[in-house]
Design a protein around this motif. Structure first.
Motif, short mmCIF file in Angstrom:
data_model
loop_
_atom_site.label_atom_id
_atom_site.label_comp_id
_atom_site.label_asym_id
_atom_site.label_seq_id
_atom_site.Cartn_x
_atom_site.Cartn_y
_atom_site.Cartn_z
N UNK A 278 -6.83 -41.67 12.18
CA UNK A 278 -7.64 -41.71 10.95
C UNK A 278 -8.79 -42.72 11.09
N UNK A 279 -8.50 -43.87 11.68
CA UNK A 279 -9.54 -44.88 11.81
C UNK A 279 -10.60 -44.44 12.81
N UNK A 280 -10.19 -43.75 13.89
CA UNK A 280 -11.16 -43.25 14.85
C UNK A 280 -12.05 -42.19 14.22
N UNK A 281 -11.46 -41.33 13.36
CA UNK A 281 -12.25 -40.32 12.67
C UNK A 281 -13.25 -40.95 11.72
N UNK A 282 -12.84 -42.00 11.03
CA UNK A 282 -13.74 -42.68 10.10
C UNK A 282 -14.92 -43.31 10.82
N UNK A 283 -14.64 -43.91 11.99
CA UNK A 283 -15.70 -44.64 12.68
C UNK A 283 -16.53 -43.75 13.59
N UNK A 284 -15.87 -42.81 14.34
CA UNK A 284 -16.59 -42.08 15.38
C UNK A 284 -16.62 -40.56 15.19
N UNK A 285 -15.95 -40.05 14.14
CA UNK A 285 -15.98 -38.61 13.90
C UNK A 285 -14.75 -37.90 14.42
N UNK A 286 -14.62 -36.63 13.99
CA UNK A 286 -13.42 -35.86 14.28
C UNK A 286 -13.21 -35.56 15.75
N UNK A 287 -14.30 -35.29 16.51
CA UNK A 287 -14.16 -34.96 17.92
C UNK A 287 -13.52 -36.09 18.71
N UNK A 288 -14.01 -37.30 18.51
CA UNK A 288 -13.44 -38.46 19.18
C UNK A 288 -11.99 -38.68 18.74
#
Length: 331
Positions: A278-288
């Motif tokens: 969830x935190x990666x999606x918030x910061x870098x987007x769904x693909x990452x």
């Protein structure tokens, strides 16, 4: 840095006050006293050279010497990563600018007395996490030559201003450059609030609205890197409102740290993996986030999950996060 963060630097240093603070506080005080910062002329940063090659500098301007038609050619680049060939890039920007001056049909007005080219000062303003290690003179990028040949190699030094190192070394007087350095070293909500307060107290006048706007863009650029949607950012109209938005983003980061700590203490990996995604999606987007989720899917050790979660906070780009996460997963 995010595109908005990058643009905030260009906006800040498009202000003569920022250049004056940079030269007087961190380059050379005697030189600053010779320059008339009320006579700063910003020049085109995109040039086409021989072979239709294009170069795009971050900032180029003329700063006139006091009481004279002479001027200094000032060029600045903003870097968030170490570039080994930065000295070569700086030389290329200066060569392009000189070529434009020498080839201008109005060169009589642009060249100095006797048709000479103006002196130049090139500065790299660096805000990366790692110390600057690249050569600062193009001469140091050239294979050593001996004897007669050695004296005929090009030289040009570019000044590197490492904002984080500058903020660590000594207390700084309150000015535009020191405020930016402080924000880069410590972007916590408390320090952002302190800097915002100092900016508003020092420059409340209407004629300093562009300065306050530039700091607003810096704060929003930092918030944007955590994935806050553009519509929310655009509704922030003042520097004070930007400070509040940034504090909210920092609260999200703190929530992650607390949840990661609980997962580590309780020995939970599954919940930690979900939170990291969830935190990666918030910061870098769904693909990452999807790729990161695939990487950590087979990890059952909550301590390793927590270390990967820490990378989400530390990394500046999705590519950097995935590269470091792969390294952690191979351990």
């Amino acid at each position: 840095m995010s595109r908005r963060h990058d643009q905030s630097y260009k906006l800040l240093f498009s202000l003569p006050l920022a250049i004056e603070h940079l030269v007087s506080g961190y380059i050379d005080g005697d030189l600053a006293r010779e320059l008339d910062f009320d006579r700063v002329e910003y020049l085109a940063t995109e040039r086409t050279g021989p072979g239709l090659t294009r170069s795009l500098a971050d900032l180029v301007c003329r700063i006139h010497f006091r009481g004279s038609s002479r001027y200094l050619l000032f060029a600045a680049e903003f870097q968030s990563a170490v570039d080994r060939h930065m000295a070569l890039r700086a030389l290329a920007y200066v060569a392009d600018a000189y070529r434009g001056l020498a080839g201008s049909k109005r060169q009589g007005r642009k060249l100095g007395p006797g048709g000479l080219l103006p002196p130049v000062l090139t500065v790299t303003i660096y805000n990366g996490r790692r110390p600057w290690t690249a050569p600062k003179d193009v001469f140091d990028l050239i294979e050593p030559a001996q004897g007669w040949l050695a004296g005929r190699q090009p030289r040009m030094h570019h000044q590197v201003l490492d904002l984080r190192e500058l903020a660590r070394q000594r207390p700084l007087e309150a000015n535009v450059v020191s405020w930016v350095a402080s924000l880069e070293l410590d972007p916590s909500p408390g320090n952002v609030a302190n800097v915002v307060r100092e900016v508003l107290e020092a420059y409340p006048a209407p004629e300093r609205a562009r300065l306050r706007q530039a700091f607003r863009e810096w704060v929003l650029g930092a918030a944007e890197s955590w994935g806050l949607d553009g519509d929310t950012l655009e509704r922030v109209k003042s520097l004070k409102e930007a400070e509040m938005i940034y504090a909210g983003i920092e609260e999200l980061k703190e929530q992650y740290r607390e949840e990661a700590a609980r997962a580590r203490t309780e020995g939970r990996a599954e919940g930690g993996s979900s939170l990291v995604r969830r935190m990666a999606a918030l910061k870098f987007g769904g693909g990452t986030a999807d790729e990161l989720s695939r990487l950590v899917g087979g990890i059952s050790d909550p301590e390793r999950i927590a270390r990967i979660g820490d990378l989400v906070i530390e990394c500046d780009t999705g590519a950097q996060l995935l590269e470091r996460a792969r390294g952690e997963c191979r351990v």
